[in-house]
Write a protein that holds these residues in place. Structure first.
Motif, PDB file in Angstrom:
ATOM      1  N   ASN A  51      35.163 -11.790   4.660  1.00  0.00           N
ATOM      2  CA  ASN A  51      35.092 -11.425   3.248  1.00  0.00           C
ATOM      3  C   ASN A  51      34.748  -9.944   3.077  1.00  0.00           C
ATOM      4  O   ASN A  51      34.492  -9.225   4.051  1.00  0.00           O
ATOM      5  CB  ASN A  51      34.098 -12.321   2.503  1.00  0.00           C
ATOM      6  N   LEU A  52      34.734  -9.499   1.834  1.00  0.00           N
ATOM      7  CA  LEU A  52      34.509  -8.090   1.544  1.00  0.00           C
ATOM      8  C   LEU A  52      33.181  -7.606   2.122  1.00  0.00           C
ATOM      9  O   LEU A  52      33.130  -6.549   2.770  1.00  0.00           O
ATOM     10  CB  LEU A  52      34.531  -7.867   0.023  1.00  0.00           C
ATOM     11  N   ARG A  53      32.116  -8.361   1.923  1.00  0.00           N
ATOM     12  CA  ARG A  53      30.810  -7.925   2.414  1.00  0.00           C
ATOM     13  C   ARG A  53      30.785  -7.884   3.945  1.00  0.00           C
ATOM     14  O   ARG A  53      30.165  -6.996   4.536  1.00  0.00           O
ATOM     15  CB  ARG A  53      29.705  -8.839   1.895  1.00  0.00           C
ATOM     16  N   ALA A 100      32.533  -4.752   4.926  1.00  0.00           N
ATOM     17  CA  ALA A 100      31.701  -3.608   4.564  1.00  0.00           C
ATOM     18  C   ALA A 100      30.524  -3.449   5.527  1.00  0.00           C
ATOM     19  O   ALA A 100      30.146  -2.321   5.879  1.00  0.00           O
ATOM     20  CB  ALA A 100      31.200  -3.764   3.132  1.00  0.00           C
ATOM     21  N   ARG A 101      29.961  -4.554   5.972  1.00  0.00           N
ATOM     22  CA  ARG A 101      28.829  -4.481   6.906  1.00  0.00           C
ATOM     23  C   ARG A 101      29.253  -3.825   8.222  1.00  0.00           C
ATOM     24  O   ARG A 101      28.533  -2.980   8.765  1.00  0.00           O
ATOM     25  CB  ARG A 101      28.293  -5.894   7.172  1.00  0.00           C
ATOM     26  N   ARG A 126      37.397  -0.683  -2.216  1.00  0.00           N
ATOM     27  CA  ARG A 126      36.258  -1.577  -2.475  1.00  0.00           C
ATOM     28  C   ARG A 126      35.393  -1.730  -1.227  1.00  0.00           C
ATOM     29  O   ARG A 126      34.157  -1.753  -1.321  1.00  0.00           O
ATOM     30  CB  ARG A 126      36.763  -2.948  -2.947  1.00  0.00           C
ATOM     31  N   VAL A 127      36.024  -1.846  -0.072  1.00  0.00           N
ATOM     32  CA  VAL A 127      35.267  -1.955   1.179  1.00  0.00           C
ATOM     33  C   VAL A 127      34.419  -0.703   1.385  1.00  0.00           C
ATOM     34  O   VAL A 127      33.239  -0.790   1.755  1.00  0.00           O
ATOM     35  CB  VAL A 127      36.219  -2.173   2.377  1.00  0.00           C
ATOM     36  N   ALA A 166      31.415  -0.654  -0.984  1.00  0.00           N
ATOM     37  CA  ALA A 166      30.410  -1.632  -0.559  1.00  0.00           C
ATOM     38  C   ALA A 166      29.684  -1.146   0.697  1.00  0.00           C
ATOM     39  O   ALA A 166      28.462  -1.326   0.827  1.00  0.00           O
ATOM     40  CB  ALA A 166      31.071  -2.987  -0.306  1.00  0.00           C
ATOM     41  N   LEU A 200      25.689  -0.486   1.223  1.00  0.00           N
ATOM     42  CA  LEU A 200      24.888  -1.104   2.274  1.00  0.00           C
ATOM     43  C   LEU A 200      24.139  -0.057   3.093  1.00  0.00           C
ATOM     44  O   LEU A 200      22.983  -0.265   3.475  1.00  0.00           O
ATOM     45  CB  LEU A 200      25.786  -1.942   3.192  1.00  0.00           C
ATOM     46  N   GLU A 255      21.187   1.127   1.114  1.00  0.00           N
ATOM     47  CA  GLU A 255      20.128   0.112   1.146  1.00  0.00           C
ATOM     48  C   GLU A 255      19.353   0.190   2.452  1.00  0.00           C
ATOM     49  O   GLU A 255      18.129   0.115   2.471  1.00  0.00           O
ATOM     50  CB  GLU A 255      20.740  -1.280   0.999  1.00  0.00           C
TER      51      GLU A 255
END
Length: 202
Positions: free
Chosen positions: A144-146, A149-150, A185-186, A189, A193, A196
């Protein structure tokens, strides 16, 4: 495929090489000409775990490959016949150490502006492209997108940060007049991250 085998199958003369990721903005080889190019039958996908250039085996990044279906805008580079063997040696070292790609000669359509400049070569050429191997252990199918992105946020390798790799690719796609909303979008995100993580580390 081994380089010697690929060289044996190549037609004589200049060679076009299709760049769709970092090759667009950092080819690493000398060329006679470059042109905006469109490849039909394959699309750009963020689908390869990077254990070297943009990550490590312990903390992999995520880089792009060509997958079947759709189309892909990129840059075509024409390499002089006398430089083909040396150029391919460099590319094999860069793109093929883990054999995560298949080297293929594919049909690429060059920008119509070349004809306006009086280019001597045809609008459609056979170009070398590196196609993702969907059976390779570093190939990512469903994420998935997250999750993507991670991997992008954490990836740092020999050629730098994965976030920079994605950002540079998007920037050069925009210069071609092409957008990839999913890739954008990736990236957003992944930047979120990273911020954060940096905030937690203070």
């Amino acid at each position: 495929m081994q380089l010697v085998e690929f060289l044996a199958r190549l037609p004589r003369g200049d060679l076009w090489i299709f760049g769709y990721g970092s090759l667009m903005w950092s080819p690493g080889f000398r060329f006679k000409e470059k042109s905006v190019a469109l490849l039909h039958g394959y699309h750009r996908a963020l689908c390869i775990l990077s254990h070297r250039h943009r990550g490590t085996p312990e903390r992999p990044g995520l880089v792009m490959g060509l997958c079947r279906g759709g189309s892909c805008w990129g840059i075509g580079f024409r390499v002089a016949a006398t430089r083909v063997a040396g150029t391919l040696e460099l590319l094999w070292e860069r793109e093929m150490p883990n054999r995560v790609y298949f080297p293929r000669l594919v049909a690429a359509r060059l920008s119509a502006s070349r004809r306006a400049r009086g280019a001597a070569h045809p609008e459609s050429v056979r170009a070398l492209a590196f196609i993702a191997d969907p059976t390779h252990r570093q190939f990512i199918r469903e994420l998935n997108l997250r999750g993507r992105a991670r991997l992008v946020a954490q990836g740092i390798g020999e050629r730098g940060h994965c976030i920079d790799y994605i950002g540079n690719t998007i920037e050069h796609m925009r210069e071609l007049g092409v957008r990839d909303p999913h890739l954008e979008r990736v990236l957003r995100a992944a930047i979120g991250l990273r911020r954060e993580s940096e905030g937690r580390g203070r």
